[in-house]
Write a protein that holds these residues in place. Structure first.
Motif, PDB file in Angstrom:
ATOM      1  N   ALA A 180       0.551  -1.312   0.377  1.00  0.00           N
ATOM      2  CA  ALA A 180      -0.163  -0.223  -0.031  1.00  0.00           C
ATOM      3  C   ALA A 180       1.369   1.428  -0.056  1.00  0.00           C
ATOM      4  CB  ALA A 180      -0.961  -0.075   0.845  1.00  0.00           C
ATOM      5  N   MET A 181       2.070   1.980   0.742  1.00  0.00           N
ATOM      6  CA  MET A 181       3.050   2.325   1.030  1.00  0.00           C
ATOM      7  C   MET A 181       3.936   2.843  -0.133  1.00  0.00           C
ATOM      8  SD  MET A 181       2.316   4.333   3.023  1.00  0.00           S
ATOM      9  CE  MET A 181       4.445   4.926   3.174  1.00  0.00           C
ATOM     10  N   ALA A 182       3.855   1.620  -1.070  1.00  0.00           N
ATOM     11  CA  ALA A 182       5.029   1.834  -2.024  1.00  0.00           C
ATOM     12  C   ALA A 182       4.314   2.336  -3.054  1.00  0.00           C
ATOM     13  CB  ALA A 182       5.499   0.337  -2.459  1.00  0.00           C
ATOM     14  N   ALA A 183       3.105   1.918  -3.426  1.00  0.00           N
ATOM     15  CA  ALA A 183       1.517   2.476  -3.864  1.00  0.00           C
ATOM     16  C   ALA A 183       1.518   3.597  -3.834  1.00  0.00           C
ATOM     17  CB  ALA A 183       0.461   1.375  -4.385  1.00  0.00           C
ATOM     18  N   ASN A 184       1.082   3.795  -2.865  1.00  0.00           N
ATOM     19  CA  ASN A 184       0.647   5.040  -2.090  1.00  0.00           C
ATOM     20  C   ASN A 184       1.846   5.930  -3.124  1.00  0.00           C
ATOM     21  OD1 ASN A 184       0.283   7.990  -1.174  1.00  0.00           O
ATOM     22  ND2 ASN A 184      -0.438   6.664   0.694  1.00  0.00           N
ATOM     23  N   ARG A 185       2.956   5.809  -2.508  1.00  0.00           N
ATOM     24  CA  ARG A 185       4.069   6.507  -3.240  1.00  0.00           C
ATOM     25  C   ARG A 185       4.482   6.943  -4.238  1.00  0.00           C
ATOM     26  NH1 ARG A 185       3.272   8.169   1.207  1.00  0.00           N
ATOM     27  NH2 ARG A 185       5.546   8.310   2.999  1.00  0.00           N
TER      28      ARG A 185
ATOM     29  N   HIS B 294       4.354  12.215  -8.883  1.00  0.00           N
ATOM     30  CA  HIS B 294       4.300  13.774  -9.179  1.00  0.00           C
ATOM     31  C   HIS B 294       3.902  14.761  -8.223  1.00  0.00           C
ATOM     32  CE1 HIS B 294       5.947  11.581 -12.695  1.00  0.00           C
ATOM     33  NE2 HIS B 294       4.709  10.963 -12.245  1.00  0.00           N
ATOM     34  N   ILE B 295       2.719  14.714  -7.316  1.00  0.00           N
ATOM     35  CA  ILE B 295       1.444  15.652  -6.596  1.00  0.00           C
ATOM     36  C   ILE B 295       3.185  15.605  -5.491  1.00  0.00           C
ATOM     37  CG2 ILE B 295       0.216  15.061  -4.932  1.00  0.00           C
ATOM     38  CD1 ILE B 295      -1.663  14.402  -6.603  1.00  0.00           C
ATOM     39  N   ASP B 296       3.805  14.924  -4.889  1.00  0.00           N
ATOM     40  CA  ASP B 296       4.729  14.668  -3.903  1.00  0.00           C
ATOM     41  C   ASP B 296       5.981  15.955  -4.552  1.00  0.00           C
ATOM     42  OD1 ASP B 296       3.432  12.500  -2.243  1.00  0.00           O
ATOM     43  OD2 ASP B 296       5.133  11.676  -2.857  1.00  0.00           O
ATOM     44  N   ALA B 297       5.873  16.027  -5.863  1.00  0.00           N
ATOM     45  CA  ALA B 297       7.008  16.573  -6.438  1.00  0.00           C
ATOM     46  C   ALA B 297       7.120  18.129  -5.863  1.00  0.00           C
ATOM     47  CB  ALA B 297       7.754  16.548  -7.503  1.00  0.00           C
ATOM     48  N   ARG B 298       5.391  18.807  -6.126  1.00  0.00           N
ATOM     49  CA  ARG B 298       4.489  20.438  -5.751  1.00  0.00           C
ATOM     50  C   ARG B 298       5.073  20.045  -4.519  1.00  0.00           C
ATOM     51  NH1 ARG B 298       0.447  19.816 -10.207  1.00  0.00           N
ATOM     52  NH2 ARG B 298      -0.201  21.874  -9.689  1.00  0.00           N
ATOM     53  N   ASN B 299       4.904  19.087  -3.430  1.00  0.00           N
ATOM     54  CA  ASN B 299       4.747  19.796  -1.875  1.00  0.00           C
ATOM     55  C   ASN B 299       6.101  19.808  -1.367  1.00  0.00           C
ATOM     56  OD1 ASN B 299       3.712  20.017   0.282  1.00  0.00           O
ATOM     57  ND2 ASN B 299       2.380  18.790  -0.129  1.00  0.00           N
ATOM     58  N   PRO B 300       5.903  21.697  -1.228  1.00  0.00           N
ATOM     59  CA  PRO B 300       7.429  21.064   0.002  1.00  0.00           C
ATOM     60  C   PRO B 300       8.147  20.200   0.927  1.00  0.00           C
ATOM     61  CG  PRO B 300       6.360  23.103  -0.728  1.00  0.00           C
ATOM     62  CD  PRO B 300       5.586  22.063  -1.460  1.00  0.00           C
ATOM     63  N   ARG B 301       6.580  19.886   1.501  1.00  0.00           N
ATOM     64  CA  ARG B 301       6.452  19.558   2.372  1.00  0.00           C
ATOM     65  C   ARG B 301       6.838  17.434   2.102  1.00  0.00           C
ATOM     66  NH1 ARG B 301       3.657  15.000   4.977  1.00  0.00           N
ATOM     67  NH2 ARG B 301       1.868  15.496   3.582  1.00  0.00           N
ATOM     68  N   THR B 302       6.543  17.753   1.343  1.00  0.00           N
ATOM     69  CA  THR B 302       6.560  15.965   0.756  1.00  0.00           C
ATOM     70  C   THR B 302       8.173  15.691  -0.444  1.00  0.00           C
ATOM     71  OG1 THR B 302       5.355  15.954  -1.174  1.00  0.00           O
ATOM     72  CG2 THR B 302       4.372  15.499   1.194  1.00  0.00           C
ATOM     73  N   SER B 303       8.369  16.950  -0.761  1.00  0.00           N
ATOM     74  CA  SER B 303       9.124  17.021  -2.139  1.00  0.00           C
ATOM     75  C   SER B 303      10.690  16.494  -2.417  1.00  0.00           C
ATOM     76  CB  SER B 303       9.660  18.482  -2.503  1.00  0.00           C
ATOM     77  OG  SER B 303      10.637  19.134  -1.767  1.00  0.00           O
TER      78      SER B 303
ATOM     79  N   GLY C 281      15.332  10.597  -6.322  1.00  0.00           N
ATOM     80  CA  GLY C 281      15.302   9.264  -7.296  1.00  0.00           C
ATOM     81  C   GLY C 281      16.386   8.761  -6.109  1.00  0.00           C
ATOM     82  N   ALA C 282      16.308   8.271  -4.952  1.00  0.00           N
ATOM     83  CA  ALA C 282      17.077   7.698  -3.291  1.00  0.00           C
ATOM     84  C   ALA C 282      16.231   6.683  -4.072  1.00  0.00           C
ATOM     85  CB  ALA C 282      16.901   8.652  -2.524  1.00  0.00           C
ATOM     86  N   VAL C 283      15.599   6.183  -4.234  1.00  0.00           N
ATOM     87  CA  VAL C 283      14.667   5.151  -4.641  1.00  0.00           C
ATOM     88  C   VAL C 283      13.916   5.363  -6.579  1.00  0.00           C
ATOM     89  CG1 VAL C 283      13.031   3.305  -4.302  1.00  0.00           C
ATOM     90  CG2 VAL C 283      14.460   4.418  -2.689  1.00  0.00           C
ATOM     91  N   SER C 284      14.232   4.583  -7.096  1.00  0.00           N
ATOM     92  CA  SER C 284      14.025   4.681  -8.445  1.00  0.00           C
ATOM     93  C   SER C 284      12.310   3.722  -8.955  1.00  0.00           C
ATOM     94  CB  SER C 284      15.555   3.167  -9.322  1.00  0.00           C
ATOM     95  OG  SER C 284      14.957   2.056  -9.531  1.00  0.00           O
ATOM     96  N   VAL C 285      11.939   4.085  -9.781  1.00  0.00           N
ATOM     97  CA  VAL C 285      10.417   3.715 -10.104  1.00  0.00           C
ATOM     98  C   VAL C 285      10.271   2.564  -9.784  1.00  0.00           C
ATOM     99  CG1 VAL C 285       8.411   3.868 -12.320  1.00  0.00           C
ATOM    100  CG2 VAL C 285       9.562   6.356 -11.115  1.00  0.00           C
ATOM    101  N   ARG C 286      11.520   2.188 -11.274  1.00  0.00           N
ATOM    102  CA  ARG C 286      11.026   0.687 -11.295  1.00  0.00           C
ATOM    103  C   ARG C 286      11.697  -0.749 -10.140  1.00  0.00           C
ATOM    104  NH1 ARG C 286      16.377  -2.758 -15.036  1.00  0.00           N
ATOM    105  NH2 ARG C 286      15.352  -4.581 -14.252  1.00  0.00           N
ATOM    106  N   THR C 287      12.579   0.398  -8.786  1.00  0.00           N
ATOM    107  CA  THR C 287      12.687  -0.381  -7.783  1.00  0.00           C
ATOM    108  C   THR C 287      11.619  -0.302  -6.692  1.00  0.00           C
ATOM    109  OG1 THR C 287      15.268  -0.001  -7.389  1.00  0.00           O
ATOM    110  CG2 THR C 287      14.043  -0.195  -5.797  1.00  0.00           C
ATOM    111  N   ALA C 288      11.231   0.785  -7.175  1.00  0.00           N
ATOM    112  CA  ALA C 288       9.605   1.221  -6.158  1.00  0.00           C
ATOM    113  C   ALA C 288       8.395  -0.019  -6.248  1.00  0.00           C
ATOM    114  CB  ALA C 288       8.916   2.472  -5.983  1.00  0.00           C
ATOM    115  N   TRP C 289       8.367  -0.314  -8.408  1.00  0.00           N
ATOM    116  CA  TRP C 289       7.763  -1.006  -8.541  1.00  0.00           C
ATOM    117  C   TRP C 289       8.194  -2.788  -8.426  1.00  0.00           C
ATOM    118  CZ3 TRP C 289       2.720  -0.627  -9.407  1.00  0.00           C
ATOM    119  CH2 TRP C 289       2.472   0.779 -10.188  1.00  0.00           C
ATOM    120  N   THR C 290       8.841  -2.910  -8.074  1.00  0.00           N
ATOM    121  CA  THR C 290       9.304  -4.549  -7.838  1.00  0.00           C
ATOM    122  C   THR C 290       9.274  -5.063  -6.817  1.00  0.00           C
ATOM    123  OG1 THR C 290      11.344  -4.523  -9.112  1.00  0.00           O
ATOM    124  CG2 THR C 290      11.470  -5.789  -7.914  1.00  0.00           C
ATOM    125  N   GLY C 291       9.561  -3.623  -5.067  1.00  0.00           N
ATOM    126  CA  GLY C 291       9.131  -4.015  -4.318  1.00  0.00           C
ATOM    127  C   GLY C 291       8.043  -3.707  -3.647  1.00  0.00           C
ATOM    128  N   ALA C 292       6.545  -3.356  -4.693  1.00  0.00           N
ATOM    129  CA  ALA C 292       4.939  -3.109  -4.624  1.00  0.00           C
ATOM    130  C   ALA C 292       4.771  -4.586  -4.664  1.00  0.00           C
ATOM    131  CB  ALA C 292       5.182  -2.043  -4.883  1.00  0.00           C
TER     132      ALA C 292
END
Length: 299
Positions: A65-70, A75-84, A91-102
């Motif tokens: 759930a958390m990986a899917a949420n992130r 793209h929303i997170d990138a526009r919010n200073p709190r979550t940017s 880029g500390a975690v790649s999209v590919r790595t996040a999908w693999t983990g999810a």
């Protein structure tokens, strides 16, 4: 990155992924799953294997759930200073790595459900639906907090069904599940207040963004009053004794503290309410319920 035998490991990636999904926050959901399971085991017999599989299923589902949420919200997170500075944005975690983990977490969840009993396996895909819908909810409704509450309700109900394998007699599990869902949904109302201004600007929907922070805080208080009533009802339904009620008194204090330190004019202590008050509620209720069950030789 360190090497062993000439081959680099993926340990830093794993650590970054675990930070991405805030794996330590599993402590908020697990106590109530354990509570539902242990109460059900009074009639169906204690099983370490079932508790282990429930743990694996809960952690797997929450990690997915958390990986899917992130991923969905990056793209929303990138526009919010709190979550940017979240890992997928930086880029500390790649999209590919996040999908693999999810996907790996989802497979673990489904496997654990299959090992528990046929009913859990059949219902497991349904449990995944609100986990995926929740991050999309802020795009089509002002009430995504309700979807999060539904997703959280699944934990105690699923744990009960994992032990019993049937819906018969599962009423207490739904009461506890509703309490947990309202508890988390009510806090999400508070948490979303931090982003109300930014959400309005970038088009993200929530109760604070639509109706204002004061309304969201009052609604959260009402929701947590109902939550407390459901905890009381659950204790009465399953015949918990004075130790449970001591835990409820401490829970009432934690709720009061949580709502006293968050003001519409001062949201600086929202994280303290999250980590301190909410963590305390889950652990305190579980510890006192466990003490109640053990002292009465329930197992």
């Amino acid at each position: 990155m360190w090497t062993s035998g000439g081959k680099s490991t993926d340990l830093p990636k794993v650590r970054a992924f675990l930070k991405l999904v805030a794996i330590e926050h599993s402590v908020f959901a697990l106590p109530f799953a354990y509570l539902a399971a242990l109460v059900a085991m009074r009639e169906h017999g204690f099983s370490w294997i079932d508790l282990l599989l429930i743990t694996v299923a809960m952690v797997g589902a929450r990690t997915f759930a958390m990986a899917a949420n992130r991923l969905i919200d990056r793209h929303i997170d990138a526009r919010n200073p709190r979550t940017s500075q979240r890992e997928l944005v930086t880029g500390a975690v790649s999209v590919r790595t996040a999908w693999t983990g999810a996907i790996a977490a989802l497979v673990v969840f489904l496997a654990a459900a299959a090992l528990l009993n046929p009913l859990c396996l059949v219902l497991a895909p349904l449990a995944v639906v609100p986990l995926v819908v929740y991050p999309y909810g802020k795009r089509f409704t002002d009430w995504p907090h309700a979807i999060l509450g539904l997703a959280q309700m699944v934990g105690p109900v699923g744990a009960w069904l994992a032990v019993t394998g049937t819906f018969e007699g599962s009423g207490p599990a739904f009461v506890l599940g509703a309490a947990v869902g309202l508890w988390i949904g009510g806090f999400d109302l508070i948490y979303a207040c931090q982003d109300a201004e930014v959400d309005r600007r970038i088009g993200v929907r929530s109760v604070p963004a639509r109706y204002g922070i004061p309304f969201a805080l009052v609604l959260s208080t009402v929701v947590h009053v109902v939550t407390f009533g459901l905890f009381v009802w659950f204790g009465a339904l399953v015949d918990l004794t004075w130790l449970w009620w001591v835990g409820l008194v401490l829970t009432a204090v934690a709720f009061a503290y949580e709502h006293s330190i968050v003001k519409s004019t001062d949201l600086s202590r929202v994280n303290r309410a999250f980590f301190t008050a909410n963590g305390f509620v889950g652990i305190a209720l579980f510890v006192f319920a466990l003490a109640d069950l053990v002292t009465r030789s329930a197992f």
